[in-house]
Design an enzyme around this catalytic site. Structure first.
Site, PDB file in Angstrom:
ATOM      1  NE  ARG A 127      -3.385  -0.164   2.760  1.00  0.00           N
ATOM      2  CZ  ARG A 127      -4.668  -0.205   2.396  1.00  0.00           C
ATOM      3  NH1 ARG A 127      -5.262   0.890   1.959  1.00  0.00           N
ATOM      4  NH2 ARG A 127      -5.349  -1.321   2.467  1.00  0.00           N
ATOM      5  NE  ARG A 207      -3.885  -5.263   6.574  1.00  0.00           N
ATOM      6  CZ  ARG A 207      -4.800  -5.074   5.617  1.00  0.00           C
ATOM      7  NH1 ARG A 207      -6.078  -4.988   5.908  1.00  0.00           N
ATOM      8  NH2 ARG A 207      -4.430  -4.971   4.362  1.00  0.00           N
ATOM      9  CG  ASP A 326     -12.512   3.517   2.965  1.00  0.00           C
ATOM     10  OD1 ASP A 326     -13.091   2.822   2.105  1.00  0.00           O
ATOM     11  OD2 ASP A 326     -11.451   3.183   3.508  1.00  0.00           O
ATOM     12  CB  ALA A 339      -8.063   1.143  -3.062  1.00  0.00           C
TER      13      ALA A 339
END
Length: 436
Positions: A127, A207, A326, A339
């Protein structure tokens, strides 16, 4: 066909549109905000970005952009941005996606990677690294002003303009404000007229992203780093574990979605504990725990998945503040479209503002919502349906037909061209709005 003196149709790069005179403030410099600013620049608007964070940091782990995002990226400076993103992204052309049964580790099916058109590539990468490419393109290549370290106190609007008031007290006005600052955007109150709070989705994700050093030292796990990029998923009762190696096996990344009922009133991202992850996986294929054990604990994040009830509208009463990405519609990671849908939002609002012109901003903003709303809702639902498909797998049915456990790749999502669709539907949508 021309509208307001501008020719319709696709453009590549920047500076090919006549200036519209529309001043746009974008709040938030994530992918959604940057994408909206870049698209507004492409369509001839005067745009600036305000971001609360004081500096750019390459944070995070894996992020996915489907071909419907690749199509957008490819139009930026004739594919120049795509060229910068490609070396940072996973290449599964040969490897595909191995889907394992959670307890035995058996590979149930290898889902092949489909060939994507050159003008609509697919990206999965870090990201922070991909964000840096887009950020630098907006700021350095296009010269879009990005004001970091500017926290928003409130939003305002009237019939003639909208804007933001910073915590410093500075008031900045524009024709329209695009609020792309996430699920806690203060613009939500301006749009809804009341405070709404995020809810727990009932799930969280551990994660991590880390270098391959310890993976290589173990013959059991070295296989994932010695053979190029890889992607493996273990599917089990109410959990799924996805593991990737990227950049020719040099970087490792995994996510584990699991049930979680913690209150997320104030914060939804915490440092993770490896002991908790191992406990959750104790009855799973031992290879999962072996991979987990190679993860530096300081690289582990426990991310609570926030849910929002679908908003009745993304548009403020005077039609000059728009929730985007978002802020308007958070996605579950199992959709792999959050995204990308934020990017589509930016494309559509930029087209609508150009088509409507400076004197018709509120109508253009409402047209954007009409064009986007149903598509976003349908795409959001895929996150829930994929999660439920994996978490409630009937293994007897999978034995007979392994293809039913594959990650869905739906043409109506991937083959969609947001810019083309906005150009083709704008006039009819506006007609409906004005008649109503």
């Amino acid at each position: 066909m021309t509208t307001n003196g501008h020719t319709n149709g696709n453009t590549n790069g920047a500076g090919e549109r006549l200036k519209t005179g529309i001043k746009v403030i974008v709040v938030g410099a994530g992918f959604g905000g940057l994408g909206a600013a870049i698209e507004c620049h492409r369509q001839g608007h005067d745009v600036e970005i305000y971001e609360a964070f004081p500096e750019l940091k390459t944070l995070g782990d894996i992020i996915s952009f489907g071909p419907n995002a690749g199509r957008i990226f490819n139009r930026w400076s004739n594919g120049e941005v795509v060229k910068r993103m490609r070396p940072l992204s996973i290449d599964l052309t040969n490897y595909g996606f191995n889907i394992h049964k959670y307890d035995t580790g058996e590979v149930v099916i290898n889902q092949k990677t489909p060939p994507y058109p050159e003008d609509a590539p697919n990206f999965n990468g870090h990201r922070g690294e991909l964000h840096e490419v887009v950020f630098n393109y907006a700021r350095d290549d296009l010269g879009i002003p990005i004001h970091l370290g500017h926290k928003i106190q409130t939003y305002f609007e009237d019939d003639k303009e909208a804007g933001i008031i910073l915590e410093s007290g500075e008031k900045i006005s524009a024709d329209v404000v695009l609020a792309s600052d996430g699920v806690r955007s203060k613009a939500r109150k301006s749009v809804l007229g009341y405070e709404d709070k995020p809810k727990s989705s009932g799930y969280a994700v551990w994660r991590a992203w880390f270098p391959n050093k310890d993976m290589l030292a173990d013959p059991e796990t070295a296989q994932f780093c010695n053979n190029g990029d890889t992607f493996n998923g273990w599917i089990g009762p109410d959990m799924h574990f996805l593991f990737s190696t990227i950049k020719n096996g040099s970087d490792c990344c995994w996510v584990l979605t699991h049930p979680d009922e913690h209150d997320i009133d104030e914060s939804w991202s915490f440092p993770g504990k490896l002991s908790e992850v191992k406990e959750a996986l104790k009855d799973w294929d031992p290879l999962c725990t072996r991979i987990i054990s190679k993860t530096p604990e300081d690289m582990l994040v426990d991310w609570k998945l926030v849910y929002r009830d679908p908003l009745p509208t993304w548009v403020s009463p005077s039609g000059r503040i728009l929730l985007l990405g978002d802020s308007a519609h958070p996605f579950l990671p199992t959709s792999a479209q959050g995204a990308t849908q934020a990017l589509e939002d930016g494309v559509v609002i930029a087209v609508c503002l150009r088509r409507g012109g400076k004197d018709n901003v509120p109508v253009s903003v409402r047209a954007h919502e009409k064009i986007r709303y149903d598509r976003v809702r349908q795409t959001q639902k895929t996150g829930e349906s994929t999660r439920d498909m994996w978490h409630k797998t009937d293994w007897e049915k999978v034995k007979k037909n392994p293809e039913i456990i594959q990650f869905p790749r739906q043409d109506w999502i991937f083959e969609f061209d947001a810019e083309k669709n906005a150009e083709e539907t704008y006039d009819e949508i506006v007609k409906d709005i004005l008649e109503a």
